[in-house]
Design an enzyme around this catalytic site. Structure first.
Site, PDB file in Angstrom:
ATOM      1  N   GLU A 173     -13.669  45.725 -53.037  1.00  0.00           N
ATOM      2  CA  GLU A 173     -13.086  46.387 -54.211  1.00  0.00           C
ATOM      3  C   GLU A 173     -13.015  45.398 -55.368  1.00  0.00           C
ATOM      4  O   GLU A 173     -11.940  44.975 -55.791  1.00  0.00           O
ATOM      5  CB  GLU A 173     -11.743  47.010 -53.840  1.00  0.00           C
ATOM      6  CG  GLU A 173     -11.932  48.081 -52.776  1.00  0.00           C
ATOM      7  CD  GLU A 173     -10.688  48.868 -52.426  1.00  0.00           C
ATOM      8  OE1 GLU A 173      -9.829  49.032 -53.300  1.00  0.00           O
ATOM      9  OE2 GLU A 173     -10.585  49.325 -51.275  1.00  0.00           O
ATOM     10  N   HIS A 373      -4.779  61.517 -41.299  1.00  0.00           N
ATOM     11  CA  HIS A 373      -4.915  60.232 -41.986  1.00  0.00           C
ATOM     12  C   HIS A 373      -4.254  59.144 -41.156  1.00  0.00           C
ATOM     13  O   HIS A 373      -3.136  59.329 -40.675  1.00  0.00           O
ATOM     14  CB  HIS A 373      -4.264  60.303 -43.375  1.00  0.00           C
ATOM     15  CG  HIS A 373      -4.347  59.015 -44.129  1.00  0.00           C
ATOM     16  ND1 HIS A 373      -3.243  58.360 -44.631  1.00  0.00           N
ATOM     17  CD2 HIS A 373      -5.407  58.257 -44.455  1.00  0.00           C
ATOM     18  CE1 HIS A 373      -3.630  57.251 -45.251  1.00  0.00           C
ATOM     19  NE2 HIS A 373      -4.939  57.155 -45.148  1.00  0.00           N
ATOM     20  N   GLU A 375      -3.453  55.335 -41.815  1.00  0.00           N
ATOM     21  CA  GLU A 375      -3.415  54.034 -42.495  1.00  0.00           C
ATOM     22  C   GLU A 375      -2.943  53.022 -41.447  1.00  0.00           C
ATOM     23  O   GLU A 375      -1.900  53.216 -40.841  1.00  0.00           O
ATOM     24  CB  GLU A 375      -2.460  54.084 -43.692  1.00  0.00           C
ATOM     25  CG  GLU A 375      -2.201  52.748 -44.359  1.00  0.00           C
ATOM     26  CD  GLU A 375      -3.462  52.035 -44.839  1.00  0.00           C
ATOM     27  OE1 GLU A 375      -4.139  52.565 -45.722  1.00  0.00           O
ATOM     28  OE2 GLU A 375      -3.782  50.941 -44.298  1.00  0.00           O
ATOM     29  N   HIS A 442     -11.559  53.971 -45.304  1.00  0.00           N
ATOM     30  CA  HIS A 442     -11.238  53.190 -46.507  1.00  0.00           C
ATOM     31  C   HIS A 442     -11.000  51.744 -46.096  1.00  0.00           C
ATOM     32  O   HIS A 442     -10.636  51.471 -44.959  1.00  0.00           O
ATOM     33  CB  HIS A 442     -10.032  53.784 -47.235  1.00  0.00           C
ATOM     34  CG  HIS A 442     -10.440  54.943 -48.083  1.00  0.00           C
ATOM     35  ND1 HIS A 442     -10.138  55.031 -49.411  1.00  0.00           N
ATOM     36  CD2 HIS A 442     -11.187  56.034 -47.785  1.00  0.00           C
ATOM     37  CE1 HIS A 442     -10.663  56.138 -49.894  1.00  0.00           C
ATOM     38  NE2 HIS A 442     -11.307  56.778 -48.925  1.00  0.00           N
ATOM     39  N   GLU A 443     -11.231  50.837 -47.037  1.00  0.00           N
ATOM     40  CA  GLU A 443     -11.256  49.398 -46.722  1.00  0.00           C
ATOM     41  C   GLU A 443     -12.119  49.187 -45.478  1.00  0.00           C
ATOM     42  O   GLU A 443     -11.673  48.608 -44.473  1.00  0.00           O
ATOM     43  CB  GLU A 443      -9.840  48.830 -46.511  1.00  0.00           C
ATOM     44  CG  GLU A 443      -8.945  48.934 -47.732  1.00  0.00           C
ATOM     45  CD  GLU A 443      -8.363  50.329 -47.914  1.00  0.00           C
ATOM     46  OE1 GLU A 443      -8.008  50.970 -46.920  1.00  0.00           O
ATOM     47  OE2 GLU A 443      -8.287  50.794 -49.062  1.00  0.00           O
ATOM     48  N   GLU A 461     -15.186  54.056 -48.246  1.00  0.00           N
ATOM     49  CA  GLU A 461     -14.891  53.555 -49.585  1.00  0.00           C
ATOM     50  C   GLU A 461     -15.784  52.328 -49.790  1.00  0.00           C
ATOM     51  O   GLU A 461     -16.984  52.469 -50.016  1.00  0.00           O
ATOM     52  CB  GLU A 461     -13.404  53.245 -49.671  1.00  0.00           C
ATOM     53  CG  GLU A 461     -12.887  53.014 -51.048  1.00  0.00           C
ATOM     54  CD  GLU A 461     -11.431  52.618 -51.042  1.00  0.00           C
ATOM     55  OE1 GLU A 461     -10.730  52.985 -51.970  1.00  0.00           O
ATOM     56  OE2 GLU A 461     -10.987  51.896 -50.121  1.00  0.00           O
ATOM     57  N   GLU A 467      -8.853  55.273 -57.115  1.00  0.00           N
ATOM     58  CA  GLU A 467      -7.465  54.794 -57.092  1.00  0.00           C
ATOM     59  C   GLU A 467      -7.224  53.665 -58.099  1.00  0.00           C
ATOM     60  O   GLU A 467      -6.127  53.535 -58.629  1.00  0.00           O
ATOM     61  CB  GLU A 467      -7.092  54.334 -55.681  1.00  0.00           C
ATOM     62  CG  GLU A 467      -7.952  53.183 -55.178  1.00  0.00           C
ATOM     63  CD  GLU A 467      -7.654  52.796 -53.722  1.00  0.00           C
ATOM     64  OE1 GLU A 467      -6.939  53.520 -53.031  1.00  0.00           O
ATOM     65  OE2 GLU A 467      -8.163  51.741 -53.291  1.00  0.00           O
TER      66      GLU A 467
HETATM   67  C1  NOJ Z   1      -6.041  52.671 -49.950  1.00  0.00           C
HETATM   68  C2  NOJ Z   1      -6.997  53.816 -49.857  1.00  0.00           C
HETATM   69  O1  NOJ Z   1      -8.192  53.523 -50.531  1.00  0.00           O
HETATM   70  C3  NOJ Z   1      -6.337  55.044 -50.435  1.00  0.00           C
HETATM   71  O2  NOJ Z   1      -7.231  56.135 -50.464  1.00  0.00           O
HETATM   72  C4  NOJ Z   1      -5.096  55.365 -49.661  1.00  0.00           C
HETATM   73  O3  NOJ Z   1      -4.428  56.422 -50.304  1.00  0.00           O
HETATM   74  C5  NOJ Z   1      -4.158  54.165 -49.566  1.00  0.00           C
HETATM   75  N1  NOJ Z   1      -4.838  52.985 -49.180  1.00  0.00           N
HETATM   76  C6  NOJ Z   1      -3.053  54.420 -48.556  1.00  0.00           C
HETATM   77  O4  NOJ Z   1      -3.583  54.579 -47.282  1.00  0.00           O
HETATM   78 CA    CA Z   2      -8.990  51.234 -51.170  1.00  0.00          CA
END
Ligand code: NOJ
Ligand code: CA
Length: 668
Positions: A173, A373, A375, A442-443, A461, A467
């Site tokens: 990023e 989701h 995280e 993502h990441e 991503e 974002e």
């Molecule tokens: C970073 C992610 O790119 C984003 O899409 C997400 O909402 C946040 N982290 C929280 O998980």
């Molecule tokens: Ca991200």
């Protein structure tokens, strides 16, 4: 008959395009069209080098090859045993992709070498019309080897311009840099360049498994060399005694868009390991997401919690009404109060105000795909301990899509892009395949085309996505015009496009707005509204989000584009563009076509020939363009007209603007 047979044999040998330059020590391989050439040479002293030419012009001059391990030197001391060569022309199809019908056409030679330790090393080279690739295949007697480095060099034969992000083992990023080739100290891949002789290229890798990612770093000889993401102990990881590296790839083209239209990365990956792909479905989705980033909602349960039952049901209704297949609710599960701290999530337990059973039942009744989701915050051990159980639960709920996230450092000094990370991301893909779940990571680790082998690895991503506009200086139109020629060469991106409230007026009116990253009062979208629409076409993702708050789409005339849009594409072509300047892409899904065009900070006009449309068919074109007479980037025009394959569309774009077009066959 016999004569025909001899002719065929002769033709096959000729078309193999493989021959020896200076005897058996220096094999050469040409692309099927004869324009691109890769050659290998074993120099005195046993060093091994390769070089690449395009149309008689050297692109990569004599560059070292080899691997370094603690146990033995895999870059010198080898003798050539023999050389195998092959020629492949094969058609294959994929369940989804920019293009579903694919052709793998290449010539190959494999140099089989061995050393006095009895270790066999094969360096396999392929030449395609759209580039060259090679990889190392090692067979040693040892059970395992400690990888300490890679010798592979990319020695540019002249000056040129490059576009890349800096090398970084934790994140992609980062903003792009446009630099003379000679001035780049390090860079991540895809590393895109234009030689001063006009040839375009991009260095990347294909089929990255069980190995660290490759970045590029200038070595003491002043040459760009592979620099692998390290493990905490400084080594590059442990490989088996018998292993293959990812492919080192150099896409090559005469025009910048040739790089986008190349399918070499996918062709270098193995066929699908998932037999039944009927559950894998490209789709459009909306969700509780942007509200958190612009600070009007929270992931954590509380007064501003986004993922509430009420909100979820509202999004499901919106999806049904707008021809959208999927819904995502970030912040549905317990643990967000720890995010950024001890990073401990509960992947099974919903927050008390998210009635998951009711939401599951409602989504099923309405025929909408509910996403989950996860995280992780980078807590890999915790996630790996529960992911199988959690994914089994999601499958039982009828879920087929899972967004994962790794926002946070990995524990114990492991890097995101190290072998440890690569192994983890792959374990998630395979576990998800077992539970019939599509992944949107993502990441992530960079995309190297593994979607061919694991077609549930849909999108990721791996670049600065939408974002960044919510809580930083944001992504410029120049950045958006670079993205397709760099990051997107690896594969699909979940950029999460399509913000219509460009200045976040709705958020600014909220007195409880949260500041995630200092003062976000100046944050905004730096493009026109029409460009936001065009990005749904330009930034390919089989899972494509309309990322704004759904209330910003309600009653909005331009949202008709997304309603008509189909994420399940059959054919694509980048029609025109220059890196960092502009891009025009066309896609077909069924009998509908979509065009997306975007420009950088300069206003621009382009003519788009519609000769990709079906001959003899009349299409209703709906053009969502910039109002070029206005200074307000919110202003747009919607124009309808009937067109055929013989027509040319004149597109005028404002600064940081764009244009999106739907072309739907007209019922007589
Ligand atoms: C970073 C992610 O790119 C984003 O899409 C997400 O909402 C946040 N982290 C929280 O998980
Ligand atoms: Ca991200």
């Amino acid at each position: 008959m016999k004569r025909i047979y001899y002719f065929l044999v002769f033709a096959v040998i000729l078309s193999a395009g493989v021959y020896f330059l200076h005897g058996a020590e220096a094999p050469v391989c040409e692309s099927p069209d004869g324009l691109t050439m890769v050659s290998f040479e074993r120099l005195d002293g046993g060093r091994m080098v390769y070089s690449v030419e395009r149309d008689g012009k050297t692109i990569i001059k004599s560059s070292k090859l080899g691997l370094e391990t603690r146990e033995e030197n895999l870059s010198e001391g080898f003798e050539i045993d023999d050389i195998d060569y092959a020629s492949v022309e094969e058609k294959w199809t994929q369940p989804w992709g920019e293009n579903k019908e694919m052709t793998d056409h290449h010539n190959e030679f494999a140099v089989n070498l061995s050393n006095s330790e009895g270790t066999h090393l094969t360096i396999r080279f392929r030449a395609f019309n759209d580039g060259v690739a090679f990889r190392y295949e090692v067979k040693s007697e040892k059970e395992q080897l400690t990888l300490t480095g890679e010798k592979t060099e990319f020695n540019f034969a002249g000056e040129g311009t490059s576009w890349s992000i800096p090398a970084n083992f934790e994140t992609y990023e980062l903003d792009y840099r446009k630099l003379p080739l000679s001035e780049v100290a390090d860079g991540n891949t895809p590393f895109t360049f234009r030689m001063d002789n006009g040839t375009f290229g991009s260095i990347h890798e294909a089929a990255l498994y069980d190995y660290p990612e490759m970045t590029l770093r200038r070595n003491d000889d002043g040459v760009m060399q592979a620099d692998l993401a390290p493990m905490p102990d400084g080594t590059k990881g442990i490989v088996k005694g018998e292993f293959k590296t990812p492919w080192r790839t150099i896409q090559i083209g005469d025009a910048a868009v040739d790089l986008i239209n190349s399918s070499m990365i996918l062709n270098l990956n193995e066929p699908s390991k998932i037999a039944d792909t009927s559950w894998i479905k490209p789709q459009k989705y909306v969700g509780v997401w942007w509200g958190m980033h612009i600070g009007v909602q929270t992931w954590v349960m509380g007064r501003q919690h986004g993922a509430t039952t009420e909100n979820a049901l509202r999004h499901i209704d919106f999806a049904v009404e707008n021809n959208i297949q999927g819904v995502l609710f970030e912040g549905w599960n317990c643990g967000w109060e720890n995010w950024g701290g001890s990073q401990s999530f509960d992947y099974m337990k919903p927050y008390a105000d998210f009635d998951v059973e009711r939401i599951v039942a409602y989504a099923r009744e309405k025929g909408v795909e509910l996403w989950m989701h996860n995280e992780t915050g980078g807590n890999i051990p915790e996630y790996e301990a529960v992911m199988d159980k959690a994914m089994a639960q999601y499958a039982a709920w009828g879920v087929h899509a899972l967004k994962t996230g790794y926002a946070g450092g990995f524990k114990d000094g492991y890097r995101h892009h190290s072998q440890y990370g690569v192994q983890h991301y792959q374990r998630v893909v395979e576990c998800a395949a077992k539970h019939q779940l599509m992944i949107d990571a993502h990441e992530p680790i960079k995309d190297t085309g593994i979607r061919r082998t694991w077609p549930n690895m849909m999108t990721r991503e791996g670049a600065r996505g939408m974002e960044w506009n919510a809580w930083s200086e944001g992504n410029t139109a120049d950045y958006l015009c670079t993205l397709p020629f760099v990051r997107l060469l690896g594969g699909p991106m979940d950029y999460t496009p399509g913000i219509f409230d460009l200045d976040y007026n709705r958020a600014k009116a909220d007195k409880n707005r949260i500041q995630w990253n200092g003062d976000n009062s100046k944050c905004c979208i730096k493009t026109t509204l029409a460009r936001q629409i065009a990005n749904w076409v330009i930034i390919y993702s089989p899972l494509q989000m309309a990322a704004d708050l759904i209330e910003n789409y309600e009653e909005h005339p331009a949202f008709e584009f997304f309603r008509q849009f189909d994420a399940d594409c059959d054919w694509s072509e980048a029609l025109a563009g220059e890196i960092g300047e502009y891009i025009v892409v066309a896609r077909r899904a069924g009998d509908r076509f979509f065009v997306g065009a975007g420009t950088n900070s300069e206003a621009r006009e382009v003519d788009v020939k519609l000769d990709f449309l079906k001959q003899g068919e009349r299409y209703e074109a709906v053009i969502y363009g910039d109002d070029v007479k206005s200074d307000d980037r919110n202003d747009y025009i919607i124009e309808r007209r009937v067109v055929t394959a013989d027509d040319t569309l004149h597109i005028a774009m404002a600064e940081a603007g764009g244009c999106a077009v739907t072309l739907i066959p007209k019922a007589e």
